[in-house]
Design an enzyme around this catalytic site. Structure first.
Site, mmCIF file in Angstrom:
data_model
loop_
_atom_site.group_PDB
_atom_site.id
_atom_site.type_symbol
_atom_site.label_atom_id
_atom_site.label_comp_id
_atom_site.label_asym_id
_atom_site.label_seq_id
_atom_site.Cartn_x
_atom_site.Cartn_y
_atom_site.Cartn_z
ATOM 1 N N ASP C 30 33.025 51.117 37.817
ATOM 2 C CA ASP C 30 33.802 50.769 39.000
ATOM 3 C C ASP C 30 34.041 52.058 39.786
ATOM 4 O O ASP C 30 34.096 53.143 39.202
ATOM 5 C CB ASP C 30 35.138 50.126 38.593
ATOM 6 C CG ASP C 30 35.784 49.408 39.764
ATOM 7 O OD1 ASP C 30 35.679 48.161 39.844
ATOM 8 O OD2 ASP C 30 36.398 50.087 40.621
ATOM 9 N N LYS C 166 27.000 26.992 43.876
ATOM 10 C CA LYS C 166 28.382 27.482 43.923
ATOM 11 C C LYS C 166 28.974 27.277 45.320
ATOM 12 O O LYS C 166 30.158 26.947 45.467
ATOM 13 C CB LYS C 166 28.423 28.970 43.551
ATOM 14 C CG LYS C 166 29.813 29.624 43.597
ATOM 15 C CD LYS C 166 30.819 28.895 42.710
ATOM 16 C CE LYS C 166 32.103 29.641 42.460
ATOM 17 N NZ LYS C 166 32.631 30.463 43.502
ATOM 18 N N GLU C 173 35.473 21.868 46.738
ATOM 19 C CA GLU C 173 36.803 22.349 46.341
ATOM 20 C C GLU C 173 37.766 22.386 47.527
ATOM 21 O O GLU C 173 38.926 22.000 47.397
ATOM 22 C CB GLU C 173 36.626 23.758 45.742
ATOM 23 C CG GLU C 173 37.879 24.506 45.397
ATOM 24 C CD GLU C 173 37.544 25.987 45.113
ATOM 25 O OE1 GLU C 173 36.633 26.260 44.310
ATOM 26 O OE2 GLU C 173 38.189 26.869 45.721
#
Lengths: 295, 295, 295, 295
Positions: C30, C166, C173
């Site tokens: 990260d 997705k 959704e």
């Protein structure tokens, strides 16, 4: 003024007639030799005085792209192409950049009015430079409706702005049509109460809040076929409505009625709806509700 | 506990079975003698211990009205009628008032769960007085799903509140179904990308945000008929969705998805759309666009 | 199995935890050194056994593009990049093509489950080659929920198919959330009838047709703040809903509830609505209706 | 011809002026003595020649009911009441039945045109008997716009039909306004492209497909306040749009654009949206997405 006009279909042909009636000389080119004034696009270009102005009036997309490409090879620095078709504004950005490399100017013109434009004039929405708009104003003045210029013509902004405005115009148009159509269906459904559906629309033409040109056309259509017995509820769309919704989505602008009117057209073209099959299947699953079996 | 049950159709019959399995004695009456425990409604009333509880499970509207009227003449002060059908909440107000004049109590129970209720239990939403709800709790406990009572049963408020909650439940249900159905249609349309539509819905059953019982049912339906080849996209509605929109309209509550899902059902049942005929006619009027003639 | 994971934010960090708990070794990178296992992306690549698998879990768009570019320079033929972020499927086409030139494989994984994924597992929708999917199945098995693999994992199709699925998942959704929210608003508005709004949603969790995970979350939210007194009706969107509508528009698939739910979010973020200003102005023009002046 | 007019507000007063200008004698009554011609409703009735014609122009609902009740006690067999207000068509059924018992005739007149009617004339949609429509035609001719009668007046059907047609007219009107408003918002949002929003609307007034009276009003509004800086996006509704949707629902007629335009008005009046609070709460629950806390 003398311009070239590429594309002599339903729209192009009417526009040539109006231009000529109003004193603009037009040399027209079409792939159909029966209507074309010249044999080739090269001949069209040769026939025009410099700086040349060529108005393109062909289907948006690949065909317009091809004409722009061909003209790029034929025109010279200082010439001007005006795309009067229903191109997407992003195509204008592309064409303008492509032509700028050779010093050829570009302008986009949204044209509204349909088959009535020959008689009534065409509403014009133009994108391009101030200088070029000034130069070809005689063309716009010939095409636009009589009356004050600003009520039938607008220089909207830079290249692309004309087609952008026309896109939104058509998005609005879709929703306006749908609004009248919904009202028609409700009145038609309650013929137990409404004894004169056509007469009701007819009576809205003066004085009411909903009076409009589209309403007048609906009256014409109802008078010709009061029950729409000879017409199917199958409605195409020509792109601008979709692009309007796309732009709404891209810019977080809610467009509930415009999107609803596009979706209604999509549904109108389906033999059967996959989504509603899924809903019917679901109802059957949980409620044991009967489904309509496909024959 | 021993109650009467009027209406032994698909729902009533299953409910009787679940009640009996869970220790509630049921005397059932139906106009179909083949399934009825007693010959007449009067016999049903006679068979019950006072204060009597009669659960009505018949179609909403006139049939429920008729049963309430008949029971009004047969029951006594202190008895209770529970309407478990899909009545409108305003019918409850009316029934309650009508029965109160004779001292008969009234309660409304929204019942969800469909054909799966026998096995899974029924979600219950009840409107009525605290005292009566307490008294008949064994009935509700027998019908509702296993687990904590408050996860499958609610005393929503006074008379009418149960059916109000059930109405909203069904309005939500309509929009949920439509949401999955729209997603299905999009996936199904892009089978060039989505190689396994059924598998995609199947994989949403665990872990995802959209997992739900309706999703599980959609998977069942897809596994049985992956292309919905044996089902037409024709969807009925049973009233609650309409009433939900009506209530939204009456109370200035925007219901865009719920109304859209009802309208989609209306469209699904039309042979041809009068509205879209009007739109097609309009396009033809201004643009000379071809219309599809009716054969 | 040992993989690299780029991006250790809210999602990435939880995924690392779940992977490690289930036996997958993870080296994480990260830009925030406080959480990163290695100093640089190059170090990450060096730490992995060949053929390397690097899972990217960073914001879609430019940041994902940058990570893909960087990895392109570090990875070798035969290595694999999996983009698990919320990228648009068209980005996958682009990334896949870019990497193929160097023999690096690419896969896209739509990941659903939010902050609950650590505990419940993540629903996974994957696009890529059969061979690579097989090879990294241990990773998917570690991430997905317990239970049958096909209920929480699907290999949807070639590259892009995972994010496409997705995207549609999220479009659905949006509409599901809006459906519950509309029902909530109606119940909340009629508190004269509905005495227990939270209790009503709570009671829908078992047995009813509308039971779902989202419903359970709504109950949690209502129990924490029954009137939503501490929350504004301001709702962001993260792209997938917009792309779903875009795809509907591009493919002539009507999406009335999904588009309505996006538009509702757009409206929720407006201080004032330019469109409704226009409507108010119009009403004032024809009816002399009072308008609300801006203070 | 000499008629009574009850209600001398904005609309009634203008209508009196137009009637008198066109040769119809009017005795007006209003509860406001400053504008009333007579002291009481009884005086109004006494002032009229038999058979009397009294035109009611007061707010729909209880006030109209009260005036009808009062007139019922004052008028005689053979007299006529015309309700020109915005009553629901079902009120007409009720009023007509009530008055028929005393032999008083009843007619309903939908009136469109707003504050412009005085000058332009009022579009009229009338329900009632053929004989009575004939008898009071001079009144309608005085009120309606110049031009052919059938373009500004229609006898729609029996009692109630006039208000039914006006209701649908207004439903359409709502959607038309919303359509222009959505287009406005999109143009306004893309002022990077559209350099002259007002000019664009102005240029649509001639030749285009979307030209209409509402468009002209929008141009007026934009010229007065190009950014709508002095107006809030807060829009009332006066009933007809709601009734239109109610009728659509009752008759299974899909009305996506009309319902969307009503819902947009509902939203415009909300300080904050309970539904969108619920959506924000849900997003926070599953995704840990930040919510905007109420200050």
């Amino acid at each position: 003024m003398h311009i070239g006009l590429v594309g002599l279909g339903k729209m192009g042909n009417n526009m040539r007639a109006r231009l000529e009636k109003n004193g603009v000389e037009v040399t027209g080119y079409d792939t159909n030799p029966a209507v074309s004034d010249v044999a080739t696009l090269a001949d069209l270009v040769k026939a025009l005085p410099a700086p040349r102005t060529v108005w393109i009036m062909v289907p948006a997309g690949k065909i317009t792209d091809a004409v722009v490409n061909d003209l790029e090879g034929l025109l010279e620095k200082g010439d001007l192409i005006i795309d009067g078709g229903n191109s997407k504004f992003t195509d204008d950005f592309r064409h303008s950049e492509q032509l700028a490399a050779k010093g050829i100017d570009y302008m986009d013109a949204g044209v509204s009015g349909g088959v009535w434009g020959l008689e009534n004039g065409y509403g014009l929405m133009v994108g391009g430079s101030e200088a070029q708009v000034e130069r070809v104003m005689p063309v716009f003045d010939a095409l636009r409706p009589e009356g004050p210029r600003e009520e039938g013509f607008v220089h909207v902004g830079e290249v692309g702005a004309g087609h952008y405005a026309k896109m939104v115009h058509n998005g609005i148009e879709y929703a306006l049509m749908q609004a009248y159509a919904e009202g028609y269906e409700l009145l038609d459904t309650r013929k137990d109460i409404i004894k004169d559906v056509t007469g009701t629309f007819k009576a809205w033409q003066r004085g009411t809040v909903v009076r409009s040109w589209l309403l007048e056309l609906l009256v014409r259509a109802l008078e010709a076929d009061p029950e729409f017995q000879n017409i199917e509820g199958y409605v195409q769309d020509s792109g601008e409505g979709r692009w309007t919704v796309e732009e709404g989505i891209n810019n977080a602008v809610p467009l509930p009625t415009i999107s609803a009117s596009i979706f209604a057209r999509f549904v109108s073209r389906q033999e059967d709806s996959p989504a509603m099959k899924a809903v019917a299947a679901l109802r059957n699953q949980f409620g044991g509700h009967a489904v309509k079996a496909v024959d």
